[in-house]
Design a protein around this motif. Structure first.
Motif, mmCIF file in Angstrom:
data_model
loop_
_atom_site.group_PDB
_atom_site.id
_atom_site.type_symbol
_atom_site.label_atom_id
_atom_site.label_comp_id
_atom_site.label_asym_id
_atom_site.label_seq_id
_atom_site.Cartn_x
_atom_site.Cartn_y
_atom_site.Cartn_z
ATOM 1 N N ALA A 59 0.829 -1.210 0.000
ATOM 2 C CA ALA A 59 0.000 0.000 0.000
ATOM 3 C C ALA A 59 0.861 1.257 0.000
ATOM 4 C CB ALA A 59 -0.934 0.001 1.204
ATOM 5 N N VAL B 271 -8.584 0.979 -4.741
ATOM 6 C CA VAL B 271 -9.546 0.608 -3.699
ATOM 7 C C VAL B 271 -10.650 -0.276 -4.259
ATOM 8 C CG1 VAL B 271 -11.276 1.525 -2.093
ATOM 9 C CG2 VAL B 271 -9.043 2.677 -2.340
ATOM 10 N N GLY C 9 -8.618 -3.988 -3.916
ATOM 11 C CA GLY C 9 -8.722 -4.317 -2.507
ATOM 12 C C GLY C 9 -7.843 -3.526 -1.563
ATOM 13 N N PHE C 10 -7.247 -2.430 -2.021
ATOM 14 C CA PHE C 10 -6.471 -1.594 -1.102
ATOM 15 C C PHE C 10 -7.421 -0.765 -0.241
ATOM 16 C CE2 PHE C 10 -3.340 -2.435 -4.432
ATOM 17 C CZ PHE C 10 -2.191 -2.705 -3.683
ATOM 18 N N ASP C 11 -6.971 -0.428 0.954
ATOM 19 C CA ASP C 11 -7.777 0.345 1.892
ATOM 20 C C ASP C 11 -7.488 1.838 1.690
ATOM 21 O OD1 ASP C 11 -9.433 0.465 4.513
ATOM 22 O OD2 ASP C 11 -7.641 1.663 4.949
ATOM 23 N N ARG C 12 -8.540 2.629 1.440
ATOM 24 C CA ARG C 12 -8.363 4.044 1.124
ATOM 25 C C ARG C 12 -7.693 4.800 2.272
ATOM 26 N NH1 ARG C 12 -10.671 7.318 -2.723
ATOM 27 N NH2 ARG C 12 -12.131 5.648 -3.275
ATOM 28 N N GLN C 13 -8.161 4.567 3.488
ATOM 29 C CA GLN C 13 -7.565 5.303 4.609
ATOM 30 C C GLN C 13 -6.081 4.973 4.751
ATOM 31 O OE1 GLN C 13 -9.063 4.447 8.554
ATOM 32 N NE2 GLN C 13 -8.240 6.345 9.384
ATOM 33 N N ARG C 14 -5.735 3.714 4.584
ATOM 34 C CA ARG C 14 -4.331 3.302 4.678
ATOM 35 C C ARG C 14 -3.491 4.000 3.598
ATOM 36 N NH1 ARG C 14 -2.942 -1.631 7.347
ATOM 37 N NH2 ARG C 14 -0.739 -2.167 7.084
#
Length: 310
Positions: free
Chosen positions: A230, A259, A263-268
């Motif tokens: 990420a 995202v 599958g990546f986390d936006r906040q991360r």
């Protein structure tokens, strides 16, 4: 005196390497085709002992069975006038030469190329990872889990604030809040990453083969470590169109693809964006008069980045 392109050619020729032609010059050195599917890089500042960890890192990359080629240092030479590495040639056209980055939306083939690199790195974890490369000149801190670069990265952030804090406070609103929240949020992130992180995954460093797929990823070492893909993803999204007219639109578009499709986390991603800005704000100039400093400041002032830090 800095080593010029002419100086570099002279160093190679005088040492018995006839140069076919220059391939490129960057912040770290000049690269020449020397035939036999080899290139020679004349480094501007690094000494042979500084290249040895990079040589080891490249050997580790070779074990990952990635779907694209990565560099390999075959020989390191300490020559009169400079350090030279002999490396295998990597073929392809830099992605930056194939796209019009003034477009609001990246073309599909470019998006696919960037995402294929990110997902390959994420899906090919490093076995028995250990921090073997200095990160921005800092050797990885000891007594930490072998694949956790976070303490080293935060140590660099604190070092940078000691050096450049007054300048950053002049340009970043509520800078100390941003700094404290970034450190807190990065510290709280689960340490799930054990991937090879490039750290400078921008279009010049992604080579495209004749079939349209990624043939190689070059120029590792600036911020390379073993950690969370990420981190690479947020750099790739932000640097795709770093100084272009529509840089924010392309950035947002690539983040949404990361995202929604991968599958990546936006906040991360946005927390890592703040971390990257704090790590590299003054990597290219002490006084902040370069474009990269302005880009970092802009990210630290962004509403969505601050919301993620909250």
């Amino acid at each position: 005196m800095p080593i010029t392109l002419h100086d570099a050619r002279q160093i190679l020729n005088q040492s018995g390497w006839p140069t076919v032609g220059p391939l490129g010059s960057g912040m770290e050195g000049h690269v020449f085709d020397i035939g036999d599917d080899l290139v020679a890089k004349v480094w501007l500042a690094k000494k042979p002992d500084e290249l040895a960890p990079l040589q080891t890192f490249y050997l580790m990359l070779d074990t990952l069975d990635l779907p694209f080629a990565t560099p390999r240092i075959i020989e390191i030479h300490d020559l009169p006038g400079g350090t030279v590495s002999i490396e295998r040639a990597l073929h392809g056209t830099p992605l930056i030469d194939l796209v019009d980055r003034d477009q609001r939306e990246p073309p599909t083939f470019a998006t696919d190329a960037v995402m294929s690199v990110l997902t390959a790195l994420r899906d090919h974890p490093v076995p028995d990872a250990r921090p073997i490369l200095p990160i921005l000149g800092i050797h990885p801190l000891e007594a930490i889990p072998p694949h956790n670069a976070t303490p080293t990265l935060l140590h660099i952030v604190r070092r940078n604030v000691e050096r450049y804090g007054a300048l950053l406070r002049r340009w970043v609103t509520d800078f100390d809040w941003v700094l404290d929240r970034t450190i807190q949020q990065v510290t709280r992130l689960p340490n799930t990453g054990r991937s090879a992180v490039h750290g400078d995954l921008c279009p010049p460093n992604i080579l495209i083969g004749t079939d349209g797929s990624v043939s190689a990823v070059i120029d590792w070492g600036f911020l390379s470590h073993v950690g969370d893909t990420a981190f690479d993803a947020t750099i790739a999204c932000g640097s795709y169109n770093l100084y272009g007219q529509h840089f924010r639109q392309t950035d947002d578009s690539l983040v949404s693809i990361c995202v929604d499709r991968h599958g990546f986390d936006r906040q991360r991603l946005l927390i890592y964006r703040a971390l990257y800005a704090l790590l590299t704000s003054n990597a290219y100039s002490e006084d902040g008069r370069d474009g990269h400093f302005g880009w970092c400041v802009g990210n630290l002032n962004r509403d969505d980045v601050r919301a993620a830090l909250s």
